[in-house]
Motif scaffolding. Structure first.
Motif, PDB file in Angstrom:
ATOM      1  N   VAL A  66       0.888  -1.185   0.095  1.00  0.00           N
ATOM      2  CA  VAL A  66      -0.227   0.038  -0.075  1.00  0.00           C
ATOM      3  C   VAL A  66       1.113   1.091  -0.036  1.00  0.00           C
ATOM      4  CG1 VAL A  66      -2.057   1.118   1.139  1.00  0.00           C
ATOM      5  CG2 VAL A  66      -1.763  -1.302   1.313  1.00  0.00           C
ATOM      6  N   ARG A  67       0.933   2.129  -1.113  1.00  0.00           N
ATOM      7  CA  ARG A  67       1.502   3.357  -1.168  1.00  0.00           C
ATOM      8  C   ARG A  67       0.802   4.440  -0.842  1.00  0.00           C
ATOM      9  NH1 ARG A  67       6.134   1.865  -4.407  1.00  0.00           N
ATOM     10  NH2 ARG A  67       5.927  -0.082  -5.508  1.00  0.00           N
ATOM     11  N   GLU A  68       1.674   5.098  -0.066  1.00  0.00           N
ATOM     12  CA  GLU A  68       1.125   6.656   0.521  1.00  0.00           C
ATOM     13  C   GLU A  68       0.971   7.432  -0.999  1.00  0.00           C
ATOM     14  OE1 GLU A  68      -0.035   7.374   3.488  1.00  0.00           O
ATOM     15  OE2 GLU A  68       0.311   5.367   4.014  1.00  0.00           O
ATOM     16  N   PRO A  69       0.115   8.397  -0.948  1.00  0.00           N
ATOM     17  CA  PRO A  69      -0.102   9.206  -2.271  1.00  0.00           C
ATOM     18  C   PRO A  69       0.932  10.140  -2.344  1.00  0.00           C
ATOM     19  CG  PRO A  69      -1.990   9.165  -0.951  1.00  0.00           C
ATOM     20  CD  PRO A  69      -1.260   8.363  -0.121  1.00  0.00           C
ATOM     21  N   SER A  70       1.618  10.528  -1.342  1.00  0.00           N
ATOM     22  CA  SER A  70       3.041  11.220  -1.325  1.00  0.00           C
ATOM     23  C   SER A  70       4.185  10.512  -1.933  1.00  0.00           C
ATOM     24  CB  SER A  70       3.556  11.861   0.231  1.00  0.00           C
ATOM     25  OG  SER A  70       3.776  10.613   0.625  1.00  0.00           O
ATOM     26  N   GLY A  71       4.106   9.439  -1.913  1.00  0.00           N
ATOM     27  CA  GLY A  71       5.166   8.505  -2.447  1.00  0.00           C
ATOM     28  C   GLY A  71       6.415   8.372  -1.754  1.00  0.00           C
ATOM     29  N   ARG A  72       6.335   9.125  -0.524  1.00  0.00           N
ATOM     30  CA  ARG A  72       7.568   8.944   0.384  1.00  0.00           C
ATOM     31  C   ARG A  72       7.495   7.680   1.450  1.00  0.00           C
ATOM     32  NH1 ARG A  72      12.219  10.734   0.037  1.00  0.00           N
ATOM     33  NH2 ARG A  72      12.413  11.176   2.339  1.00  0.00           N
ATOM     34  N   SER A  73       6.397   7.047   1.536  1.00  0.00           N
ATOM     35  CA  SER A  73       6.315   5.840   2.456  1.00  0.00           C
ATOM     36  C   SER A  73       5.385   4.980   1.917  1.00  0.00           C
ATOM     37  CB  SER A  73       5.560   6.417   3.789  1.00  0.00           C
ATOM     38  OG  SER A  73       4.170   6.914   3.583  1.00  0.00           O
ATOM     39  N   VAL A  74       5.286   3.543   2.518  1.00  0.00           N
ATOM     40  CA  VAL A  74       4.808   2.534   1.702  1.00  0.00           C
ATOM     41  C   VAL A  74       4.810   1.364   3.017  1.00  0.00           C
ATOM     42  CG1 VAL A  74       7.252   1.403   1.101  1.00  0.00           C
ATOM     43  CG2 VAL A  74       4.935   0.542   0.005  1.00  0.00           C
ATOM     44  N   ALA A  75       3.479   0.805   2.816  1.00  0.00           N
ATOM     45  CA  ALA A  75       3.414  -0.320   3.985  1.00  0.00           C
ATOM     46  C   ALA A  75       3.085  -1.608   3.268  1.00  0.00           C
ATOM     47  CB  ALA A  75       1.966   0.116   4.667  1.00  0.00           C
ATOM     48  N   PHE A  76       3.704  -2.551   3.866  1.00  0.00           N
ATOM     49  CA  PHE A  76       3.428  -4.028   3.296  1.00  0.00           C
ATOM     50  C   PHE A  76       3.441  -5.265   4.256  1.00  0.00           C
ATOM     51  CE2 PHE A  76       7.816  -2.961   2.822  1.00  0.00           C
ATOM     52  CZ  PHE A  76       8.744  -3.657   3.215  1.00  0.00           C
ATOM     53  N   LYS A  77       3.631  -6.322   3.910  1.00  0.00           N
ATOM     54  CA  LYS A  77       3.796  -7.323   4.786  1.00  0.00           C
ATOM     55  C   LYS A  77       5.068  -8.152   4.271  1.00  0.00           C
ATOM     56  CE  LYS A  77      -0.766  -8.308   6.289  1.00  0.00           C
ATOM     57  NZ  LYS A  77      -0.881  -8.186   7.872  1.00  0.00           N
TER      58      LYS A  77
END
Length: 151
Positions: A66-77
């Motif tokens: 799951v990428r943040e709209p800003s492009g500076r952070s991402v979440a994953f497993k």
């Protein structure tokens, strides 16, 4: 002492010094990372290990990015097949970061069990393939040639 013996003694001294320096630097420069299972066992042995900075090597679980709209952070497993951790990465995301890729993340495990990453390294593909020929029926097209002529 003969010149030959001095030369041999000096050579042995130089080689032994270089060997010692190489052997002693291996421990200092070796980078080891834990698997998620190893991290879980360390945390269960010592709950204070949670806030320590570590490197973890695992595989990204497909469909969890799951990428943040800003492009500076991402979440994953990430998982090693036995243990899975949620990861929240803040920073630059490599171009090779996709579903199912092997990653090494550096950061800390928070109290909620989410790994807060500051460095994300993604494994590059072991081989690169040619792009499929899109226009084989175009007159004058030859495989391996650019589709449009270059000036």
């Amino acid at each position: 002492m003969k010149a030959r013996n001095k030369f041999l003694l000096g050579g042995v001294l130089v080689v032994s010094t270089a060997s010692y320096l190489m052997a002693s630097s291996i421990d200092e420069t070796a980078t080891y990372y834990l698997t998620p299972t190893e991290l879980a066992s360390k945390v269960s042995e010592n709950p204070r290990f949670v806030k320590n900075g570590v490197k973890i090597g695992a595989r990204v679980v497909s469909g969890t990015i799951v990428r943040e709209p800003s492009g500076r952070s991402v979440a994953f497993k990430m998982t090693d097949g036995t243990k899975t951790y949620d990861v929240k990465h803040t920073g630059i995301v490599p171009d090779t970061f996709t579903d199912g890729v092997d990653v090494v993340v550096e950061g800390r495990l928070d109290a909620n069990g989410t790994f807060q990453s500051t460095i994300l390294l993604a494994k590059c593909a072991s081989r690169y393939e040619n792009a499929p020929d899109k226009y084989p029926d175009t007159p004058g097209y030859k495989p391996g040639m650019p589709a449009t002529p270059r000036a």
